[in-house]
Design an enzyme around this catalytic site. Sequence first.
Site, PDB file in Angstrom:
ATOM      1  CG  HIS A 146      -1.999  -1.015   1.145  1.00  0.00           C
ATOM      2  ND1 HIS A 146      -2.183  -1.811   0.046  1.00  0.00           N
ATOM      3  CD2 HIS A 146      -2.960  -1.375   2.028  1.00  0.00           C
ATOM      4  CE1 HIS A 146      -3.222  -2.608   0.250  1.00  0.00           C
ATOM      5  NE2 HIS A 146      -3.706  -2.373   1.448  1.00  0.00           N
ATOM      6  CE  LYS A 157     -13.368   6.528   0.740  1.00  0.00           C
ATOM      7  NZ  LYS A 157     -14.131   5.519   0.005  1.00  0.00           N
TER       8      LYS A 157
END
Length: 935
Positions: free
Chosen positions: A156, A591
């Site tokens: 990532h 999120k």
Amino acid sequence: MSEQVVSQQAAGRPQTSNLLRRDVRFLGNILGEVLVHQGGQELFNEVEKIREMSKALRAEFTTERYEAFKHVIESLSPEIRHQVIRAFAIYFQLVNIAEQNHRIRRKRDYERSAGEAVQPGSIESAVQDLKDSNVTVEDVQAIMSEISLELVMTAHPTEATRRAVLDIHKRMANDVMELDNPTLTFREREKLREKLLNEVLTLWQTDELRSRKPTVIDEVRNGLFYFDETLFDVLPEVYEELERCLDKYYPGEHWHVPAYLRFGSWIGGDRDGNPSVTSNVTWETLTLHRKLAVKKYREAFRELMQLLSFSTSIVNVSDELMESIQKDKQFLDTSKCKELWRNEKEPYRIKIGFMLEKLANTLSDDMKGQPQRYNNPEELKQDLLIIDRSLRQHFADYVADTQIRKLIRQVELFGFHMSALDIRQHSKEHENAMTEILNQMHIVDDYSALDEEAKIELLNSLLNDPRPLTASHLEYSDSTRECLDVYRTVYRAQQEFGEHCISSYLISMTQGASDLLEVMVFAKEVGLFHKDANGNVRCTLQSVPLFETIDDLHAAPDIMKRLFELPIYRAAVSARQDLQEIMLGYSDSNKDGGVVTANWELRVALKDITKVAKAYDIKLKFFHGRGGALGRGGMPLNRSILAQPPHTIGGGIKITEQGEVLSSRYAMQGIAYRSLEQATWALITAAKQAKFPEARLGNFDRFEEMAKSISELAQVKYQDLIFRDSDFLTFFKESTPLNEIGELNIGSRPSKRKNSDRFEDLRAIPWVFAWTQSRYLLPAWYAAGTAMVQYTAGSEEKLNLLKQAYNEFPFFRSLIDNLQMALAKADLHIAEGYAGMIKDDSVRSRIFSLIEQEYELTSQIILQITGQEEILDNVPVIQESIRLRNPYVDPLSYLQVQLLKELRALRSSEQDDAELLREVLLTINGIAAGLRNTG
């Protein structure tokens, strides 16, 4: 920078703190010399002036000071400005080196001064606690056989620092450590200073920005760097310490702890949203893994050859060893052996020479299956055991224990695949491929249009049907062909490197049982799943669901129940030792629902899925997809283990390790060892709690009800702003460096799942990265204050319940402490500068006011709950570190805002400026180093 680089602190701090300040001051002075040498006195004076003004502004914020500071920042010429940015950014790199070294120093100081005392959080403290709690040796053996932790490296894109820069950091860290050597002469100390001066100069003249995006193979090599530099040696040391402690507190047992602690990787296997990860890239990844494993063994064996000089003129080696040497001579052409030892009286060296030759041949596919090479790690281990037994026969036990035992452990841990590779792909890709294949075979016209139950029924029948679904003469689209090639690559890899090299296939955005069954059908096509005529099932690749959003977490227990009740799926789990792996996503749930709701819903999902699995006698291995940042579930490794309800860790734990977390935890051996030692302590502590649960406190059920209510209130508040405020996306994009972060070449993967501006398609990493850069850190704390204030609703009784929960309910304490960390790192004075970039005044003032009010509310309620006077009073070391760092981060933030305004103004008129963009990217790197967080 000058000698005033470090703020004066109160007298009477421990000597170790003085040493940290010494190192920071020492490195700061060297940087000051480099600034004068490279940019002249004018650059040095400018940096010092900005630093002093920033400190003064931090000490007392006034409009006059703020305007004066802004004026100095805005009046910098482009040439000086560029160098000022780099000066502050490099300063943080030096501070980080000093702090990392200080962690190692503190541990050594503790061990030196404590004598026989046991360090808290150490492996010995965990084993001592077992003994003091009267845990029997049988129960300890059971705990050792049950605990399991796999740390999985991902690619990532959150590591903003180049490998070349990290290499300089590593050399500098070793040199700074040498400053503590009391035997250094004056001249040696001067030479060390000259060496560090050269390194800082090299750092100044090294480009900290990547000129291109890294390829997937670049990322694979970056991940393998940690195995090469630290993990190959540190992991066996952790095992050795655990066995030493078990021998000490539970003597009389021959302890050989099972492989409970391993590393895995996604790098080269994670293709979700990254078209660069092809089946060929996955194969190349595995060959690089094997190449490194063989290289490390060969290095170790060459050292061993120098040590094992035992002569048959003096000792009697075992017949077994001599027979194995004769067998090697039979199969290996001694005239071509490059490592052949020719002294016939030194049989260990002769044996090791043959082992080196067989290891070299392991890399050759031409010799596959032949005795001239090691065809699997077990063959290598057996040769080491032959040497081990022979050494003990002539009483060279010490050599066997210190040299051979470590090598045997390394072979058990790393094999020839170094680390297990996981495959990951989005569920939609499988559905699309399945739709095309089933259409081609005239089984169903449009599989994707079927409802969930119809899909399950069809896939279940296909798994029970021995006939293949695909044929070599049929033409498939590129995406379907690539989908099938991945499974063929996994099958080939298991044949070549062993079944352990790839055994988990993760499915992103799992929303139904069919998502897992599709992967099983594809596995069946290539031989990774097979049901024979007698009904026996063989399964070497497990479908692993990844539940990411709040809705997915709610659905997870029913999805797993539906799968477990299918006989064919239950048989596949039985073939995997009745163990099902399940991944939970911390980033997307955060999120989607905000930090409070995500944490609560993850806890509920853990417990509910565990309850479902228990009904079917299935053990679960939960895979926690934590990021490095607070807004993505980031926390120290030991705390992330203890944060799980103890009864949910029975089948083992997997945790992602990514980005800047890798370099901060595993770049230096001392820190890597301490991190893994603390993880082992936490694992044993959690296993003990699970095996011997303490009686629940009377208020536990009330705490759970309280947390549920707060979670529901927080989700409404969070989603009101993020999803239901039509101006929010404009506010986010215009007041953070979101788009510019996308131009920082830190990962091979795109920042969006699709070429879309929809919030849903934005990845969680740039979402958190952008908020961190702009100093809001909004995803890590927003909505918590409103939720807790609404819950108490002025009730003293409910406020007291929150206070009690903070002291007695580990989940709530962890949540509050993480909120404190986020609030301490956030800075709304700086964030307001970023908000100034928003074009629409009404949008800016309205939404910023909402954020500001929530920040104040959250801070106030946390201080009420904890009884503290200031945020982070509970961890003064971190509180002080943030206070010391902020005055040096602030100039980079003000400069970033100014540069973003200039760059965006240019781009709005369809112009561009590469140097201006470069300066923006430099500030991004600098702030990331200063806050020690990206995404």
